[in-house]
Design a protein around this motif. Structure first.
Motif, PDB file in Angstrom:
ATOM      1  N   GLY A  12     -55.526 -22.763  56.498  1.00  0.00           N
ATOM      2  CA  GLY A  12     -56.780 -22.137  56.854  1.00  0.00           C
ATOM      3  C   GLY A  12     -57.793 -22.237  55.735  1.00  0.00           C
ATOM      4  N   GLY A  13     -59.063 -22.238  56.104  1.00  0.00           N
ATOM      5  CA  GLY A  13     -60.128 -22.326  55.121  1.00  0.00           C
ATOM      6  C   GLY A  13     -61.002 -21.092  55.090  1.00  0.00           C
ATOM      7  N   SER A  14     -61.812 -20.910  56.128  1.00  0.00           N
ATOM      8  CA  SER A  14     -62.748 -19.792  56.131  1.00  0.00           C
ATOM      9  C   SER A  14     -62.833 -19.200  57.537  1.00  0.00           C
ATOM     10  N   LEU A  15     -63.679 -18.196  57.672  1.00  0.00           N
ATOM     11  CA  LEU A  15     -63.877 -17.531  58.953  1.00  0.00           C
ATOM     12  C   LEU A  15     -65.360 -17.276  59.180  1.00  0.00           C
ATOM     13  N   ALA A  16     -65.715 -17.103  60.442  1.00  0.00           N
ATOM     14  CA  ALA A  16     -67.061 -16.674  60.814  1.00  0.00           C
ATOM     15  C   ALA A  16     -66.921 -15.413  61.651  1.00  0.00           C
ATOM     16  N   LYS A  17     -67.974 -14.595  61.648  1.00  0.00           N
ATOM     17  CA  LYS A  17     -67.941 -13.345  62.407  1.00  0.00           C
ATOM     18  C   LYS A  17     -69.053 -13.361  63.441  1.00  0.00           C
ATOM     19  N   ASP A  18     -68.679 -13.232  64.696  1.00  0.00           N
ATOM     20  CA  ASP A  18     -69.654 -13.217  65.775  1.00  0.00           C
ATOM     21  C   ASP A  18     -70.421 -11.891  65.801  1.00  0.00           C
ATOM     22  N   PRO A  19     -71.583 -11.856  66.473  1.00  0.00           N
ATOM     23  CA  PRO A  19     -72.365 -10.605  66.565  1.00  0.00           C
ATOM     24  C   PRO A  19     -71.579  -9.441  67.159  1.00  0.00           C
ATOM     25  N   ASN A  20     -70.578  -9.757  68.006  1.00  0.00           N
ATOM     26  CA  ASN A  20     -69.773  -8.694  68.621  1.00  0.00           C
ATOM     27  C   ASN A  20     -68.686  -8.177  67.688  1.00  0.00           C
ATOM     28  N   SER A  62     -51.606 -20.359  57.515  1.00  0.00           N
ATOM     29  CA  SER A  62     -51.741 -19.975  56.114  1.00  0.00           C
ATOM     30  C   SER A  62     -53.177 -19.626  55.732  1.00  0.00           C
ATOM     31  N   GLY A  63     -53.322 -18.566  54.953  1.00  0.00           N
ATOM     32  CA  GLY A  63     -54.643 -18.196  54.439  1.00  0.00           C
ATOM     33  C   GLY A  63     -54.828 -16.694  54.315  1.00  0.00           C
ATOM     34  N   SER A  64     -55.322 -16.245  53.163  1.00  0.00           N
ATOM     35  CA  SER A  64     -55.586 -14.820  52.943  1.00  0.00           C
ATOM     36  C   SER A  64     -57.036 -14.496  53.317  1.00  0.00           C
ATOM     37  N   ASN A  65     -57.441 -13.279  53.029  1.00  0.00           N
ATOM     38  CA  ASN A  65     -58.830 -12.879  53.284  1.00  0.00           C
ATOM     39  C   ASN A  65     -59.628 -12.757  51.989  1.00  0.00           C
ATOM     40  N   GLU A  66     -59.033 -13.136  50.869  1.00  0.00           N
ATOM     41  CA  GLU A  66     -59.638 -12.869  49.564  1.00  0.00           C
ATOM     42  C   GLU A  66     -61.012 -13.496  49.400  1.00  0.00           C
ATOM     43  N   ARG A  67     -61.166 -14.735  49.826  1.00  0.00           N
ATOM     44  CA  ARG A  67     -62.455 -15.410  49.668  1.00  0.00           C
ATOM     45  C   ARG A  67     -63.423 -15.089  50.806  1.00  0.00           C
ATOM     46  N   ILE A  68     -62.897 -14.520  51.874  1.00  0.00           N
ATOM     47  CA  ILE A  68     -63.756 -14.120  52.990  1.00  0.00           C
ATOM     48  C   ILE A  68     -64.427 -12.791  52.675  1.00  0.00           C
ATOM     49  N   ASP A  69     -63.616 -11.870  52.193  1.00  0.00           N
ATOM     50  CA  ASP A  69     -64.106 -10.517  51.921  1.00  0.00           C
ATOM     51  C   ASP A  69     -63.236  -9.891  50.834  1.00  0.00           C
ATOM     52  N   PRO A  70     -63.667  -9.952  49.575  1.00  0.00           N
ATOM     53  CA  PRO A  70     -62.863  -9.404  48.463  1.00  0.00           C
ATOM     54  C   PRO A  70     -62.531  -7.923  48.627  1.00  0.00           C
ATOM     55  N   ASP A  71     -63.318  -7.202  49.420  1.00  0.00           N
ATOM     56  CA  ASP A  71     -63.072  -5.782  49.626  1.00  0.00           C
ATOM     57  C   ASP A  71     -61.939  -5.520  50.621  1.00  0.00           C
ATOM     58  N   GLY A  72     -61.511  -6.567  51.304  1.00  0.00           N
ATOM     59  CA  GLY A  72     -60.368  -6.439  52.200  1.00  0.00           C
ATOM     60  C   GLY A  72     -60.683  -5.992  53.610  1.00  0.00           C
ATOM     61  N   ALA A  73     -61.948  -5.949  53.985  1.00  0.00           N
ATOM     62  CA  ALA A  73     -62.305  -5.498  55.336  1.00  0.00           C
ATOM     63  C   ALA A  73     -62.042  -6.578  56.383  1.00  0.00           C
ATOM     64  N   ALA A  74     -62.117  -7.836  55.978  1.00  0.00           N
ATOM     65  CA  ALA A  74     -61.888  -8.942  56.913  1.00  0.00           C
ATOM     66  C   ALA A  74     -60.392  -9.175  57.098  1.00  0.00           C
ATOM     67  N   PRO A  75     -59.995  -9.690  58.252  1.00  0.00           N
ATOM     68  CA  PRO A  75     -58.578 -10.027  58.458  1.00  0.00           C
ATOM     69  C   PRO A  75     -58.206 -11.261  57.641  1.00  0.00           C
ATOM     70  N   ALA A  76     -56.923 -11.458  57.430  1.00  0.00           N
ATOM     71  CA  ALA A  76     -56.468 -12.676  56.763  1.00  0.00           C
ATOM     72  C   ALA A  76     -56.751 -13.872  57.660  1.00  0.00           C
ATOM     73  N   VAL A  77     -57.067 -14.999  57.052  1.00  0.00           N
ATOM     74  CA  VAL A  77     -57.304 -16.217  57.825  1.00  0.00           C
ATOM     75  C   VAL A  77     -56.077 -16.544  58.671  1.00  0.00           C
ATOM     76  N   ALA A  78     -54.885 -16.355  58.090  1.00  0.00           N
ATOM     77  CA  ALA A  78     -53.647 -16.637  58.823  1.00  0.00           C
ATOM     78  C   ALA A  78     -53.554 -15.825  60.111  1.00  0.00           C
ATOM     79  N   GLU A  79     -54.020 -14.594  60.073  1.00  0.00           N
ATOM     80  CA  GLU A  79     -53.987 -13.732  61.254  1.00  0.00           C
ATOM     81  C   GLU A  79     -54.880 -14.287  62.363  1.00  0.00           C
ATOM     82  N   ILE A  80     -56.060 -14.758  61.983  1.00  0.00           N
ATOM     83  CA  ILE A  80     -56.980 -15.318  62.979  1.00  0.00           C
ATOM     84  C   ILE A  80     -56.436 -16.644  63.520  1.00  0.00           C
ATOM     85  N   LEU A  81     -55.868 -17.460  62.647  1.00  0.00           N
ATOM     86  CA  LEU A  81     -55.237 -18.704  63.103  1.00  0.00           C
ATOM     87  C   LEU A  81     -54.171 -18.397  64.147  1.00  0.00           C
ATOM     88  N   LYS A  82     -53.333 -17.406  63.854  1.00  0.00           N
ATOM     89  CA  LYS A  82     -52.267 -17.036  64.788  1.00  0.00           C
ATOM     90  C   LYS A  82     -52.858 -16.559  66.113  1.00  0.00           C
TER      91      LYS A  82
END
Length: 209
Positions: A12-20, A62-82
């Motif tokens: 996994g690389g990154s994530l985007a967040k939709d308006p919803n 594979s993928g954490s949320n560290e680079r998406i959101d250092p505060d930890g509010a975003a899910p791990a990339v691996a979770e979204i991939l799954k």
């Protein structure tokens, strides 16, 4: 594309967040300061390979949320991939999550450990075409990937392009989109930085941590 491996590691690389508020993998027209990404293709390609594979085929997301959101509010990339793989029809029990690995090298280190732990005999690393040369350089020159390097040299570890998988299944649908993305300035920027990273890996100046 026939699958000859018993596990697919989807990096996994990154994530985007939709308006919803829903988190998802990125499309080609979305990226970061380094250029465009197109992670969604990895998910779709993994599903294609899963459908063509054996009944015991394992997918490692594979993928954490560290680079998406250092505060930890975003899910791990691996979770979204799954989640996206399940939405496409992959059995949840066939997906193993690595939520701790942040960058490509950490993902490779974790994959090496999992390959030994699960006694994986053949593994495919699935990512975008632009990403694969740096993955290969890391395997060949990385200081803690001896087992993966041996597997790669023995052709038991293969690098698979999501773009090529999808073109092989439905060229009419994917060719224009992929060609347009790879002709874009954002992709040229991404590839230029990837090539810089490869040179640093080979010269010994790359920061793996």
């Amino acid at each position: 594309m026939a699958t000859i491996f018993n596990a697919i590691a989807v990096f996994g690389g990154s994530l985007a967040k939709d308006p919803n508020g829903k988190w998802r993998t990125t499309n080609f027209d979305e990226g970061d300061k380094f250029g465009c990404l197109g992670d969604r293709l990895r998910v779709i390609a993994a599903h294609k390979l899963y459908k063509a594979g054996s009944s015991n085929l394992l997918i490692i997301a594979s993928g954490s949320n560290e680079r998406i959101d250092p505060d930890g509010a975003a899910p791990a990339v691996a979770e979204i991939l799954k989640n996206e793989l399940i939405e496409l029809g992959v059995e949840p029990a066939k997906i193993l999550e690595d939520k701790k690995s942040t960058g490509t090298y950490q993902q490779l280190e974790k994959l090496e450990k999992l390959s030994a732990k699960l006694n994986l005999k053949s593994v495919a690393i699935l990512s975008n075409e632009w990403h694969l040369p740096r993955i290969q350089a890391m395997i060949e020159y990385g200081y803690a990937l001896a087992d993966l390097k041996k597997m790669f040299e023995a052709k038991k570890l293969v690098l698979v392009s999501a773009e090529k998988v999808l073109l092989g299944y439905d060229r009419a649908h994917w060719e224009k989109m992929i060609s347009h993305a790879y002709e874009s300035d954002a992709m040229k920027q991404r590839i230029k930085l990837e090539e810089k990273g490869i040179k640093q890996i080979k010269s010994g100046t790359y920061k793996f941590a």
